[in-house]
Enzyme design. Sequence first.
Site, mmCIF file in Angstrom:
data_model
loop_
_atom_site.group_PDB
_atom_site.id
_atom_site.type_symbol
_atom_site.label_atom_id
_atom_site.label_comp_id
_atom_site.label_asym_id
_atom_site.label_seq_id
_atom_site.Cartn_x
_atom_site.Cartn_y
_atom_site.Cartn_z
ATOM 1 C CB CYS A 452 -18.005 -19.491 56.364
ATOM 2 S SG CYS A 452 -18.618 -20.207 57.915
ATOM 3 C CG HIS A 494 -17.540 -14.588 59.896
ATOM 4 N ND1 HIS A 494 -17.720 -14.666 58.536
ATOM 5 C CD2 HIS A 494 -17.545 -15.878 60.345
ATOM 6 C CE1 HIS A 494 -17.838 -15.938 58.183
ATOM 7 N NE2 HIS A 494 -17.728 -16.694 59.267
ATOM 8 C CD GLU A 495 -15.652 -16.738 63.730
ATOM 9 O OE1 GLU A 495 -15.256 -16.693 62.546
ATOM 10 O OE2 GLU A 495 -16.249 -17.716 64.210
ATOM 11 C CG HIS A 498 -20.358 -18.752 62.928
ATOM 12 N ND1 HIS A 498 -21.068 -19.625 62.135
ATOM 13 C CD2 HIS A 498 -19.248 -18.417 62.216
ATOM 14 C CE1 HIS A 498 -20.426 -19.806 60.988
ATOM 15 N NE2 HIS A 498 -19.331 -19.087 61.007
#
Length: 529
Positions: A452, A494-495, A498
Amino acid sequence: MTISPIERAADTFAVELSRWRVDRGMTKKQLAARMGFDPSYVSHVEGRRHRPTEDFARRAEAVLGAGGAIWRCFQQYDELRHARAPGSAHRDPPVPEQWLPPGTGLIVEQEVAALSYQDGAYRCVIRRALYNAGTEPVTRYLVRVAVDRYPNDPELSNRYHRDRPLTFDELDLRAYCGDPPAREPMRWRKKHDRDAFKEVWLLFENDDGRFPLYPGERVAIEYGYTVGQEKWGQWFQRAVRVPTRKLTVRLDFPEKLDPHVWGVETSLSAEEAPLRTPLQRRTEDGRTHVEWTTDEPLLNARYRLEWRFRAQPTDAPAEPVPAPAPAEAAAPAGEPEPATTSAETPARASDRMSAAGIVQRGADLLHRAADPFGLPADAAAAEEVLTELRAALARVDQLHLFSKGVGLAAPQIGLPRSAAIVRPPDGAEPVVLLNPRVVDASAETDDQYEGCLSFFDVRGLVTRPLRIDVEHARADGSRSITSFEQGMARLVAHEIDHLEGRLYVDRMAADVPLVPVEEYRETGRPWHY
């Protein structure tokens, strides 16, 4: 029981004060600290046990930036209060366009802050055109200088500066009042002398006499100091603590260092975001000059220019690597808050990402759900965020080879909006995600190591579905569903994490350790399927 007009006006003031305090996200204790009052006094004013004073109203208006709302409520109360005393003289004090800050009547009509780098040292020169809008002569002016080598690690930073304290001798602080040929040197007196922090009073006097700044008068003051590159990070911050009409920041670097410069701003009511106006850049006589200007900057706003030298300095053993402070760290009293990573210590991967403008782990913004766009009404705002994301990706591309693909979410560059960009491992056109959400996922999963940009010193083993279906928006407000598989499914998931305020470590098993990047053996290799 009948409430008198004065009591009603005082109640209205208390309600307005409380409303603006809550709107700014401040506790009574925080507001009191910024205003210079005991916390109990703010509680008593809001609780109607104390009546507001003019000084209290001015300070509250200045700190909360209420656009005159708090001041107008006080004026209404004050008029009624004086109306009860026949024959008493009442004069409204002069109020500038921006509200006076605590304890001063000074206004900075223009500030020009210049920073130059030459031969391993930074020279900072600040020039301020001052106007005394108050009722008392000004005889001193507070100046603060702070350095912080590791702002994200206070313990390490404190240890570093205990061994290498900032000294007045190296600062070579000099100050002047007025313009040539009538320019007068100013004495200065220490207020605080700490390892990484200096605070001094610039005095409107010298060996030849005193020259106070009287009410209604104007004068320019200039002061400068020097800090070696081993103590100054590659960033320059200005904090607006006095009402300021115009602010200009200038950087001056050797062209041979190939400097890349960008900037961010924060305020009491807004998260860190890119500067609203572009930087101006020119090259002349072997020097690169960067300038940025803003009119009527907000009180308590902070503006920070950051840079990195893409060419190794020839006058230093190693390129100094910046470690910018998190968005919530305030620069003291309008002075720069420099920070660097030791020239003797190899630069950490996270330091390089932080220098490129990536918000680092520990920042509150990474743990909050991003705000969705209202499309199509927010189409222009969405495009601005995407432009900033593309620029940030271009910066990090120069720091690392992303063989597994790469993604970046808006909160990672200080923008709390639901937008992300993901570039596939094969280097194909990046995928744009606005207001995305996972609507379906395969039962089949696999485990892969992820990194990350917000804590790039480690890698972690994370379980993810091999396929996800994502509903996302277009700029025109329509929505579509896209299916992603294997590596792209992992990158996109993953994004989206976020944007939902989640990091990949939140998905790791409790007994699985993070792997230092120095021990990770798959750097530069794609994931295996």
